[in-house]
Motif scaffolding. Structure first.
Motif, PDB file in Angstrom:
ATOM      1  N   LEU A  14      -2.603   1.240   4.965  1.00 12.26           N
ATOM      2  CA  LEU A  14      -2.172   0.705   6.254  1.00 12.26           C
ATOM      3  C   LEU A  14      -0.659   0.754   6.419  1.00 12.26           C
ATOM      4  O   LEU A  14      -0.135   0.379   7.473  1.00 12.26           O
ATOM      5  N   GLU A  15       0.043   1.194   5.385  1.00 14.47           N
ATOM      6  CA  GLU A  15       1.504   1.183   5.402  1.00 14.47           C
ATOM      7  C   GLU A  15       2.067   2.553   5.750  1.00 14.47           C
ATOM      8  O   GLU A  15       1.408   3.580   5.600  1.00 14.47           O
ATOM      9  N   GLY A  16       3.324   2.550   6.204  1.00 14.32           N
ATOM     10  CA  GLY A  16       4.071   3.777   6.440  1.00 14.32           C
ATOM     11  C   GLY A  16       5.435   3.650   5.804  1.00 14.32           C
ATOM     12  O   GLY A  16       5.773   2.600   5.228  1.00 14.32           O
ATOM     13  N   PRO A  17       6.270   4.677   5.870  1.00 17.07           N
ATOM     14  CA  PRO A  17       7.588   4.632   5.225  1.00 17.07           C
ATOM     15  C   PRO A  17       8.440   3.450   5.672  1.00 17.07           C
ATOM     16  O   PRO A  17       9.122   2.825   4.859  1.00 17.07           O
ATOM     17  N   SER A  18       8.385   3.119   6.956  1.00 11.17           N
ATOM     18  CA  SER A  18       9.220   2.028   7.476  1.00 11.17           C
ATOM     19  C   SER A  18       8.729   0.664   7.004  1.00 11.17           C
ATOM     20  O   SER A  18       9.527  -0.192   6.605  1.00 11.17           O
ATOM     21  N   THR A  19       7.417   0.444   7.050  1.00  5.87           N
ATOM     22  CA  THR A  19       6.893  -0.854   6.626  1.00  5.87           C
ATOM     23  C   THR A  19       7.035  -1.038   5.118  1.00  5.87           C
ATOM     24  O   THR A  19       7.303  -2.145   4.635  1.00  5.87           O
ATOM     25  N   LEU A  20       6.866   0.048   4.351  1.00  3.98           N
ATOM     26  CA  LEU A  20       7.079  -0.044   2.908  1.00  3.98           C
ATOM     27  C   LEU A  20       8.532  -0.377   2.600  1.00  3.98           C
ATOM     28  O   LEU A  20       8.830  -1.197   1.716  1.00  3.98           O
ATOM     29  N   HIS A  21       9.446   0.255   3.320  1.00  2.00           N
ATOM     30  CA  HIS A  21      10.874   0.006   3.107  1.00  2.00           C
ATOM     31  C   HIS A  21      11.208  -1.451   3.410  1.00  2.00           C
ATOM     32  O   HIS A  21      11.914  -2.113   2.636  1.00  2.00           O
ATOM     33  N   ALA A  22      10.695  -1.953   4.529  1.00  2.00           N
ATOM     34  CA  ALA A  22      10.994  -3.332   4.920  1.00  2.00           C
ATOM     35  C   ALA A  22      10.451  -4.335   3.911  1.00  2.00           C
ATOM     36  O   ALA A  22      11.077  -5.363   3.637  1.00  2.00           O
ATOM     37  N   ARG A  23       9.293  -4.031   3.318  1.00  2.00           N
ATOM     38  CA  ARG A  23       8.660  -4.971   2.401  1.00  2.00           C
ATOM     39  C   ARG A  23       9.183  -4.860   0.980  1.00  2.00           C
ATOM     40  O   ARG A  23       9.322  -5.875   0.282  1.00  2.00           O
ATOM     41  N   LEU A  24       9.475  -3.640   0.525  1.00  2.00           N
ATOM     42  CA  LEU A  24       9.775  -3.439  -0.888  1.00  2.00           C
ATOM     43  C   LEU A  24      11.247  -3.208  -1.207  1.00  2.00           C
ATOM     44  O   LEU A  24      11.660  -3.384  -2.352  1.00  2.00           O
ATOM     45  N   PHE A  25      12.041  -2.813  -0.217  1.00  2.00           N
ATOM     46  CA  PHE A  25      13.462  -2.608  -0.517  1.00  2.00           C
ATOM     47  C   PHE A  25      14.128  -3.865  -1.068  1.00  2.00           C
ATOM     48  O   PHE A  25      14.926  -3.775  -2.016  1.00  2.00           O
ATOM     49  N   PRO A  26      13.858  -5.074  -0.502  1.00  2.00           N
ATOM     50  CA  PRO A  26      14.500  -6.268  -1.075  1.00  2.00           C
ATOM     51  C   PRO A  26      14.209  -6.448  -2.563  1.00  2.00           C
ATOM     52  O   PRO A  26      15.085  -6.897  -3.317  1.00  2.00           O
ATOM     53  N   ALA A  27      12.992  -6.112  -3.001  1.00  2.00           N
ATOM     54  CA  ALA A  27      12.657  -6.245  -4.426  1.00  2.00           C
ATOM     55  C   ALA A  27      13.459  -5.258  -5.255  1.00  2.00           C
ATOM     56  O   ALA A  27      14.013  -5.601  -6.312  1.00  2.00           O
ATOM     57  N   LEU A  28      13.528  -4.010  -4.803  1.00  2.00           N
ATOM     58  CA  LEU A  28      14.322  -3.003  -5.503  1.00  2.00           C
ATOM     59  C   LEU A  28      15.787  -3.400  -5.530  1.00  2.00           C
ATOM     60  O   LEU A  28      16.473  -3.257  -6.556  1.00  2.00           O
ATOM     61  N   HIS A  29      16.273  -3.914  -4.423  1.00  2.00           N
ATOM     62  CA  HIS A  29      17.669  -4.353  -4.328  1.00  2.00           C
ATOM     63  C   HIS A  29      17.957  -5.468  -5.324  1.00  2.00           C
ATOM     64  O   HIS A  29      18.989  -5.458  -6.017  1.00  2.00           O
ATOM     65  N   ASP A  30      17.026  -6.434  -5.428  1.00  2.00           N
ATOM     66  CA  ASP A  30      17.213  -7.540  -6.378  1.00  2.00           C
ATOM     67  C   ASP A  30      17.260  -7.025  -7.815  1.00  2.00           C
ATOM     68  O   ASP A  30      18.081  -7.486  -8.629  1.00  2.00           O
ATOM     69  N   GLY A  31      16.372  -6.085  -8.148  1.00  2.00           N
ATOM     70  CA  GLY A  31      16.366  -5.548  -9.509  1.00  2.00           C
ATOM     71  C   GLY A  31      17.661  -4.855  -9.854  1.00  2.00           C
ATOM     72  O   GLY A  31      18.194  -5.007 -10.963  1.00  2.00           O
ATOM     73  N   LEU A  32      18.217  -4.101  -8.915  1.00  2.00           N
ATOM     74  CA  LEU A  32      19.481  -3.412  -9.160  1.00  2.00           C
ATOM     75  C   LEU A  32      20.645  -4.387  -9.203  1.00  2.00           C
ATOM     76  O   LEU A  32      21.574  -4.222 -10.005  1.00  2.00           O
TER      77      LEU A  32
END
Length: 287
Positions: A14-32
């Protein structure tokens, strides 16, 4: 900073590139950030192939619903059994496949789904969704058109500035095969999270290129992808990462990291927020 491409796993139809980015980028950002670096949203792209597994919409169409009876003999039962054995080994609430229990049904699928329903892995995941996930993996390996289309969607998301590909779950398998099937010399590193690449028979032995025998021994080794660095991250409670350490199957140069994701052992967000994952992504950018 050079680009990072993230490839999702199963259950994201049900996801697309934009919705995945909005949901998962903060997690990746926190890890970095926890690893001592900062990036902007423009530095990360999310590849989306989930739509290929989404049923076509039609007026008044019923929602697809699966239960244990929909698990097909052969590949799907084999995959279910592998996950069941792994879950029993890392979760005391799961009855092992070879343990007799009163009132069990003769169906391997029904017994497996019932046993896994007691595991932490399926907490919050319905039976229909879980069986649907099994079918996504089965479809990828058994439907040649779907396999090709999935790889082409991921390959199309790789840009000239992509340096690191991060693949989760089935996405780690797709990313691994894409690196061989499509030439992307600018990609320096592969980071796999919660990967089933080590699952013999149902995944490892079906990879392309196929694992090859080591001369002078009975050992079979998977091919090293065309990257300078490969890191694999796994939680011991992640039943999808049934073989936690991939080095015996692909080579000692893999950077193998164990993380602790708590109750959501296979969750992509949990993997991305770990500072160790962040450090490996940074190392890949510098590879």
């Amino acid at each position: 900073m050079a680009g990072i491409l993230v490839v999702h796993g199963i259950g994201q139809e049900l996801e697309g590139p934009s919705t995945l980015h909005a949901r998962l980028f903060p997690a990746l950002h926190d890890g970095l950030l926890r690893a001592g670096a900062d990036i902007g949203p423009e530095d990360v792209t999310f590849a989306s192939y989930g739509e290929l597994f989404r049923p076509r919409s039609e007026f008044l169409a019923p929602t697809v619903h699966y239960d244990a009876s929909d698990v097909q003999p052969g590949y799907e039962e084999d995959l279910l059994m592998a996950l069941w054995e792994r879950a029993a080994g890392c979760d005391g609430a799961v009855i092992p496949p070879d343990e007799e229990v009163l009132g069990h049904t003769p169906s391997v699928a029904r017994r497996g789904v019932a046993a896994l329903s007691r595991s932490k892995f399926l907490a919050g995941i319905g039976e229909s969704a879980f069986v649907g996930d099994l079918k996504q993996v089965s479809t990828y390996f058994k439907d040649e058109k779907m396999r090709t289309a999935t790889q082409e969607m991921v390959a199309g998301a790789i840009a000239e500035d992509t340096r690191v590909i991060v693949g989760h779950s089935l996405g780690s398998v797709v990313a691994y095969e894409v690196l061989f099937a499509h030439s992307h010399q600018q990609v320096r590193a592969l980071v796999t999270l919660g990967s089933p690449l080590g699952l013999r028979n149902v995944v490892f032995d079906r990879l392309r290129p196929a694992p090859a025998a080591v001369p002078g021994s009975n050992q079979v080794m998977g091919a090293w992808p065309p990257v300078r660095m490969w890191a694999n991250v796994a939680d011991t409670g992640d039943i999808v990462a049934a073989v936690e350490d991939l080095r015996p199957l692909f080579g000692a140069d893999i950077r193998q990291l164990r993380v602790h994701n708590g109750a959501k052992a296979h969750d992509m967000t949990s993997y991305l927020t770990d500072p160790g994952t962040g450090q490996l992504i940074l190392a890949g950018l510098d590879a």
